[in-house]
Design a protein around this motif. Structure first.
Motif, PDB file in Angstrom:
ATOM      1  N   THR A  93       0.775  -1.138   0.046  1.00  0.00           N
ATOM      2  CA  THR A  93      -0.015   0.123  -0.062  1.00  0.00           C
ATOM      3  C   THR A  93       0.783   1.043  -0.019  1.00  0.00           C
ATOM      4  O   THR A  93       1.898   1.270   0.526  1.00  0.00           O
ATOM      5  N   ARG A  94       0.277   2.383  -0.538  1.00  0.00           N
ATOM      6  CA  ARG A  94       0.944   3.664  -0.354  1.00  0.00           C
ATOM      7  C   ARG A  94      -0.140   4.619   0.663  1.00  0.00           C
ATOM      8  O   ARG A  94      -1.182   4.586   0.109  1.00  0.00           O
ATOM      9  N   THR A  95       0.493   4.927   1.453  1.00  0.00           N
ATOM     10  CA  THR A  95      -0.239   5.951   2.308  1.00  0.00           C
ATOM     11  C   THR A  95       0.303   7.429   2.688  1.00  0.00           C
ATOM     12  O   THR A  95       1.310   7.484   2.575  1.00  0.00           O
ATOM     13  N   ASN A 111      -8.469   2.691  -6.055  1.00  0.00           N
ATOM     14  CA  ASN A 111      -7.026   2.351  -5.472  1.00  0.00           C
ATOM     15  C   ASN A 111      -5.985   2.819  -6.729  1.00  0.00           C
ATOM     16  O   ASN A 111      -5.401   1.878  -7.520  1.00  0.00           O
ATOM     17  N   ARG A 137      -4.361  10.176   5.647  1.00  0.00           N
ATOM     18  CA  ARG A 137      -5.392   9.133   6.224  1.00  0.00           C
ATOM     19  C   ARG A 137      -5.813   8.414   4.937  1.00  0.00           C
ATOM     20  O   ARG A 137      -6.829   7.750   5.098  1.00  0.00           O
ATOM     21  N   THR A 138      -5.118   8.451   3.819  1.00  0.00           N
ATOM     22  CA  THR A 138      -5.652   7.840   2.404  1.00  0.00           C
ATOM     23  C   THR A 138      -4.671   6.746   2.106  1.00  0.00           C
ATOM     24  O   THR A 138      -3.287   6.890   2.234  1.00  0.00           O
ATOM     25  N   SER A 139      -4.918   5.549   1.864  1.00  0.00           N
ATOM     26  CA  SER A 139      -3.962   4.438   1.428  1.00  0.00           C
ATOM     27  C   SER A 139      -4.518   4.121   0.288  1.00  0.00           C
ATOM     28  O   SER A 139      -5.824   3.726   0.202  1.00  0.00           O
TER      29      SER A 139
END
Length: 229
Positions: free
Chosen positions: A3-5, A119, A8-10
């Motif tokens: 994942t890329r975070t 995503n 607060r957004t992943s």
């Protein structure tokens, strides 16, 4: 699956290394049998034109692709990495893109219409002078360290999107839904179409930047400028 975070957004990244036994085969074209290309690597192609329609791209890498003109229509893109691509005069419409990364790609002057994003990560890309109409983020979308100079978003739904450390000089928002879109980490002083950006998320320090953008958009005259004449 990685994942890329950011804050607060992943975003869930393509799972090309996570599936046991997966091997990416080199392909000479993105036009597959029965409209499907899977577990592939397409790289370092220089094309005069790229016309692709009704195709499902799945589990693959596209690297160093350069086109003089690209037209993509009714694509489904799942778990694909685009790296170092230069898609000049791109027109992309009626498609769905999920678990996909665009890294260091040039998409300048593009026309993107009615594309659903879920995503998706744009990182270090150039989308200057582009028009994005009817773009819908049904899942998280991150746009990081990208140039969006004089880019127009029209009738978009980007409530699930985050823009971070982007060049937003004269970027315009023309209608659409942006409630909750995270604009922290950007200079907002030259945005256009602020009336469309109701209930976005910003830092308190960015309030002055938005005020500056609003003053420019309203073409106000400052009294002290008059006094100096």
């Amino acid at each position: 699956m990685g994942t890329r975070t950011i804050r607060r957004t992943s975003v869930a990244l393509p799972s090309l290394e996570d599936q046991p036994g997966m091997y990416l085969s080199n392909v000479a074209s993105l036009e597959g049998g029965r409209g499907r290309v899977a577990q592939f690597h397409y790289g370092d192609a220089a094309l005069r034109t790229l016309d692709l329609a009704d195709t499902h791209l799945m589990d693959g890498r596209i690297t160093g692709l350069k086109t003089q003109r690209a037209r993509l229509e009714k694509l489904r893109v799942d778990s694909v990495e685009f790296t170092g691509c230069d898609l000049a005069s791109l027109h992309w419409s009626d498609s769905k893109v999920s678990r996909t990364v665009f890294h260091s790609c040039k998409l300048m002057g593009s026309t993107l219409e009615d594309i659903t994003l879920d995503n998706v990560l744009f990182e270090n890309c150039k989308l200057d002078y582009s028009t994005l109409t009817g773009i819908r983020a049904t899942g998280p979308v991150i746009v990081s360290q990208c140039s969006l100079r004089e880019t127009t978003f029209a009738a978009a739904d980007l409530s699930a999107a985050l823009l971070d450390d982007c060049d937003l000089r004269l970027t315009e928002f023309n209608g659409g839904k942006y409630i909750g879109m995270d604009l922290r980490g950007n200079n907002l002083s030259q945005l256009r179409g602020l009336a469309s950006l109701k209930q976005v998320t910003i830092d308190r320090a960015q309030t002055l930047q938005m005020a500056e953008a609003l003053a420019a958009e309203l073409d106000v005259t400052y009294g002290d400028d008059l006094d100096d004449k």
